[in-house]
Scaffold this motif. Sequence first.
Motif, PDB file in Angstrom:
ATOM      1  N   LEU A 162       8.977   3.357  -3.828  1.00 16.10           N
ATOM      2  CA  LEU A 162       9.334   2.031  -4.138  1.00 16.10           C
ATOM      3  C   LEU A 162       8.358   1.393  -4.958  1.00 16.10           C
ATOM      4  N   ILE A 163       8.968   1.387  -6.540  1.00 16.95           N
ATOM      5  CA  ILE A 163       8.360   0.262  -7.180  1.00 16.95           C
ATOM      6  C   ILE A 163       8.950  -0.534  -7.564  1.00 16.95           C
ATOM      7  N   PRO A 164       7.568  -1.218  -7.358  1.00 20.11           N
ATOM      8  CA  PRO A 164       8.765  -3.781  -7.762  1.00 20.11           C
ATOM      9  C   PRO A 164       8.418  -3.616  -9.098  1.00 20.11           C
ATOM     10  N   ASP A 165       8.826  -5.291  -9.684  1.00 18.27           N
ATOM     11  CA  ASP A 165       8.687  -5.338 -10.596  1.00 18.27           C
ATOM     12  C   ASP A 165       7.509  -6.260 -11.087  1.00 18.27           C
ATOM     13  N   PHE A 166       6.654  -6.204 -10.518  1.00 18.42           N
ATOM     14  CA  PHE A 166       5.764  -6.998 -10.215  1.00 18.42           C
ATOM     15  C   PHE A 166       3.980  -5.939 -10.409  1.00 18.42           C
ATOM     16  N   ASP A 229       4.400  -5.924   4.528  1.00 19.78           N
ATOM     17  CA  ASP A 229       5.083  -6.218   5.788  1.00 19.78           C
ATOM     18  C   ASP A 229       6.625  -5.594   6.091  1.00 19.78           C
ATOM     19  N   GLU A 230       7.297  -6.357   5.000  1.00 22.57           N
ATOM     20  CA  GLU A 230       9.133  -6.520   4.675  1.00 22.57           C
ATOM     21  C   GLU A 230       9.518  -4.694   4.631  1.00 22.57           C
ATOM     22  N   VAL A 231       9.018  -4.606   4.178  1.00 24.38           N
ATOM     23  CA  VAL A 231       9.403  -3.278   2.756  1.00 24.38           C
ATOM     24  C   VAL A 231       8.981  -2.254   3.864  1.00 24.38           C
ATOM     25  N   LYS A 232       7.183  -2.034   4.673  1.00 21.87           N
ATOM     26  CA  LYS A 232       6.829  -0.880   5.495  1.00 21.87           C
ATOM     27  C   LYS A 232       7.978  -0.365   6.420  1.00 21.87           C
ATOM     28  N   ALA A 242       6.851   9.577   6.426  1.00 23.63           N
ATOM     29  CA  ALA A 242       5.231   8.884   6.663  1.00 23.63           C
ATOM     30  C   ALA A 242       5.859   8.327   5.261  1.00 23.63           C
ATOM     31  N   PHE A 243       4.219   6.852   5.335  1.00 22.12           N
ATOM     32  CA  PHE A 243       4.609   6.232   4.237  1.00 22.12           C
ATOM     33  C   PHE A 243       2.466   5.671   4.090  1.00 22.12           C
ATOM     34  N   PHE A 244       2.307   5.039   2.875  1.00 22.53           N
ATOM     35  CA  PHE A 244       1.308   4.401   2.206  1.00 22.53           C
ATOM     36  C   PHE A 244       1.141   4.424   0.402  1.00 22.53           C
ATOM     37  N   LEU A 252       4.700   1.896  -3.577  1.00 19.32           N
ATOM     38  CA  LEU A 252       4.862   2.519  -2.158  1.00 19.32           C
ATOM     39  C   LEU A 252       5.334   3.456  -1.686  1.00 19.32           C
ATOM     40  N   MET A 253       5.060   4.274  -1.175  1.00 14.85           N
ATOM     41  CA  MET A 253       5.510   5.986  -1.625  1.00 14.85           C
ATOM     42  C   MET A 253       5.791   6.539  -0.090  1.00 14.85           C
ATOM     43  N   ASN A 254       6.849   6.598   0.060  1.00 12.91           N
ATOM     44  CA  ASN A 254       7.178   7.331   1.572  1.00 12.91           C
ATOM     45  C   ASN A 254       7.522   9.406   0.944  1.00 12.91           C
TER      46      ASN A 254
END
Length: 293
Positions: A162-166, A229-232, A242-244, A252-254
């Motif tokens: 999950l790659i954000p625009d910031f 927190d919302e994304v997780k 799994a998430f990190f 954020l990687m799943n």
Amino acid sequence: MVRVTVPATTANIGPGFDTLGLALNMYNVYNFEETELGLIIEGCPDEYNNEDNLIYKSFVIAAKEMGKEVKGLKISMNTEIPVSRGLGSSSACIVGGVYGANELLHGGLSKDELFRIAVKIEGHPDNIAPAVYGGLTASIVEDDKTYCMKYNLSEKLKFCALIPDFETSTCEARKLLPQDVTFKDAVFNISRTAVLLKAMEEGNFEVISVSLKDKLHQKYRKTLIHQYDEVKKICIENKSDAFFISGSGPTLMNIIQNPEFTNRIKVSIMNLEHNWIVKYLEADKYGVTVEQI
């Protein structure tokens, strides 16, 4: 002309702070040609089109290590790895420059020698190692010498980034970390790192999820990631295995078993404040590749 292809990387992987790294099948491609004089760079923003370009600087450093002179150089590139997103963009530039110099100038250096030059430029090996060797790697530095081991990785393991625009700055992210940690927290991470490596080899998702927990860096770095927190929570609700945090973030990687997770998550994050690119990825097994064009 020499073409160098370098994979994206994700570092730390939970408890393996500054140690673990994994190569992913998203790539930057760099082409190098000798010219009479001067520097030509194509395919990057104007602010990087100069001698401070990290690819060029790495090329020059590697050339000096080989006792070679750089007179004129043309670099053209096609890049997939986003900058300052925790996916190893700077390591890709360094590895690309070092390998480009070795091939174009006939340096004759081994993969291990090129690895150590790249680590010297970057300052730490966690992203450089998987970019060079591919797959899952663990690295240490002893008396300015870097050592790397490559681990087997289960074919079951797939990834959703999950790659954000910031952006986030690795330097700023490091400033948040404490200078000292408790003995208890050190043992917490060491034990989980050891277990995680075997679990990723076997594809044991339950153990991977437990052993990805960390007490050294993620709880501090998550404060730089908007709506972490919302994304997780969304990832967990959509059955992420799994998430990190990838590197220092903000990606954020799943770790997932079912690629369908990628489609579900796209719908779930549409209403967040920032735009997030959802990218399904697999491990890259081979690392940097070089070819004469």
